[in-house]
Design an enzyme around this catalytic site. Sequence first.
Site, short mmCIF file in Angstrom:
data_model
loop_
_atom_site.label_atom_id
_atom_site.label_comp_id
_atom_site.label_asym_id
_atom_site.label_seq_id
_atom_site.Cartn_x
_atom_site.Cartn_y
_atom_site.Cartn_z
N PRO A 23 -35.51 102.99 36.53
CA PRO A 23 -36.32 104.09 35.58
C PRO A 23 -35.51 104.34 34.34
O PRO A 23 -34.23 104.68 34.53
CB PRO A 23 -36.48 105.10 36.54
CG PRO A 23 -35.55 105.37 37.75
CD PRO A 23 -35.24 103.91 37.89
N CYS A 25 -35.71 106.39 30.62
CA CYS A 25 -36.33 107.42 29.77
C CYS A 25 -36.46 106.57 28.47
O CYS A 25 -35.60 106.14 27.95
CB CYS A 25 -35.41 108.74 29.74
SG CYS A 25 -35.57 109.69 31.10
N ALA A 57 -38.10 108.58 34.68
CA ALA A 57 -38.06 110.04 35.23
C ALA A 57 -39.29 110.84 34.56
O ALA A 57 -39.43 111.01 33.38
CB ALA A 57 -36.67 111.05 35.00
N GLN A 102 -40.93 107.65 39.55
CA GLN A 102 -39.54 108.68 39.72
C GLN A 102 -39.84 110.08 39.35
O GLN A 102 -40.20 110.32 38.09
CB GLN A 102 -38.29 108.22 39.02
CG GLN A 102 -37.01 109.09 39.41
CD GLN A 102 -36.07 108.56 38.60
OE1 GLN A 102 -35.92 109.13 37.34
NE2 GLN A 102 -34.89 108.16 38.98
N TYR A 184 -29.83 116.82 37.28
CA TYR A 184 -31.11 117.47 37.19
C TYR A 184 -31.04 118.38 38.67
O TYR A 184 -30.32 118.70 39.35
CB TYR A 184 -32.15 116.49 37.04
CG TYR A 184 -31.80 115.55 35.65
CD1 TYR A 184 -31.74 116.20 34.37
CD2 TYR A 184 -31.86 114.31 35.90
CE1 TYR A 184 -31.42 115.65 33.43
CE2 TYR A 184 -31.50 113.35 34.55
CZ TYR A 184 -31.38 114.30 33.41
OH TYR A 184 -31.06 113.46 32.33
N ARG A 232 -33.14 108.96 44.38
CA ARG A 232 -31.98 108.52 43.62
C ARG A 232 -30.81 109.57 43.71
O ARG A 232 -31.25 110.74 43.48
CB ARG A 232 -32.39 108.20 42.26
CG ARG A 232 -31.00 107.92 41.39
CD ARG A 232 -31.18 107.28 39.95
NE ARG A 232 -31.38 105.81 40.00
CZ ARG A 232 -31.37 105.33 38.95
NH1 ARG A 232 -31.21 105.76 37.68
NH2 ARG A 232 -31.17 103.70 38.79
N ARG A 326 -30.43 98.63 31.27
CA ARG A 326 -29.94 97.96 30.13
C ARG A 326 -29.99 96.52 29.99
O ARG A 326 -30.29 95.93 29.07
CB ARG A 326 -28.63 98.43 29.76
CG ARG A 326 -28.34 99.79 29.43
CD ARG A 326 -26.83 100.24 29.31
NE ARG A 326 -26.70 101.65 28.96
CZ ARG A 326 -26.48 102.69 29.74
NH1 ARG A 326 -26.62 102.28 30.94
NH2 ARG A 326 -26.50 103.71 29.44
#
Length: 370
Positions: A23, A25, A57, A102, A184, A232, A326
């Site tokens: 995932p 963002c 996310a 996610q 988070y 995760r 990436r």
Amino acid sequence: MSALFSPLALGPVSLPNRIVVAPMCQYSADDGSATDWHLQHWMNLAMSGAALVVVEATGVERRGRITHGCLGLYSDANERAIARGLAAARAVALPGTRFGIQLAHAGRKASCQRPWEGGRALGPDQDPWPTVGPSALPFDSGWHTPEALDEAGLERVKAAFVAAAHRAVRLGFDAIELHMAHGYLMHSFLSPLSNRRDDRWGGDAERRRAFPLAVARAVRDAVPAGIALGVRVSASEWVEGGFGVDEAAVLATELKAIGFDFLCASSGGNAARARIPVGPGYQVPLAREIRQQSGLATRAVGMIVDPHQAEGIITRGDADQVALARAVLDDPRWGWHAAEALGAELTLPPQYARAGVKIWPGRKLLQAAE
């Protein structure tokens, strides 16, 4: 036969290979709703050759978003927007490609700027919103001080995760991943650095796990058995005295007993000044240790860029899957090139099949010339 391209049963879900798009963002949503950016992004990822594509996310409530541009699944409008993008991605996906989402709550790291706007806490003139956490401790100097969640707040958050899980089921996702990493909300409960409570939700490691596990049980009860469930986790905070791999392995064991199917072993994100030893495969040992201690299927992630590197991770038994982020942004056909490098076969879209090296060997000549 390539280990990376061998099939895997991830709980109830059959996957044709071990490659996952992690995932990522995109900070491009409109009040949580996916936009045309997501449409093209998901369609692109669907053709990458990965067996599982995990949507970024996704906030379970509006205040659970990281930024104003973060994806959400807390409204009918959010659900409709995801349905549109997901249908387009499925229409072009390679055979066997599955899709996951996610579900997340940013906690004390919510209400901040998009990365290209500075990535700091939103200022008073930037439409900030109140943040929450296990304790009233800001992430760093200059960040919002979160409200320590009371019992009513904890129930609201748990209900929001369940409601978002119901929406994910309606949307037809094959896998649901709970975000317990990167500082988070759920991670901040797990960590002694951010959880200073002295009630049943804080203190020793067992009580710090209690709220994340309560959410996990509620989501497990809400999700049909045919959907894979996982988490995760930041398996190291890279700070002395922080949440670490042994605690993560205990969490994995308890999640497995609840009925969860996998764990993605990431790290960091909860200590602003942690010294993280970023390098090729730097988080792979975390996945290996959790897999060995818990028996739960694990996913390695972080600076995995080379097909032979990924092959080695699976061959050695370090993890059951590898997740790329990436590397796939840089090369949206990473899976195609990995199959070519490892002698595996992928069924390519007929519109693009002429790009395959067996049909157009000139591509290798171009690569050699470079």
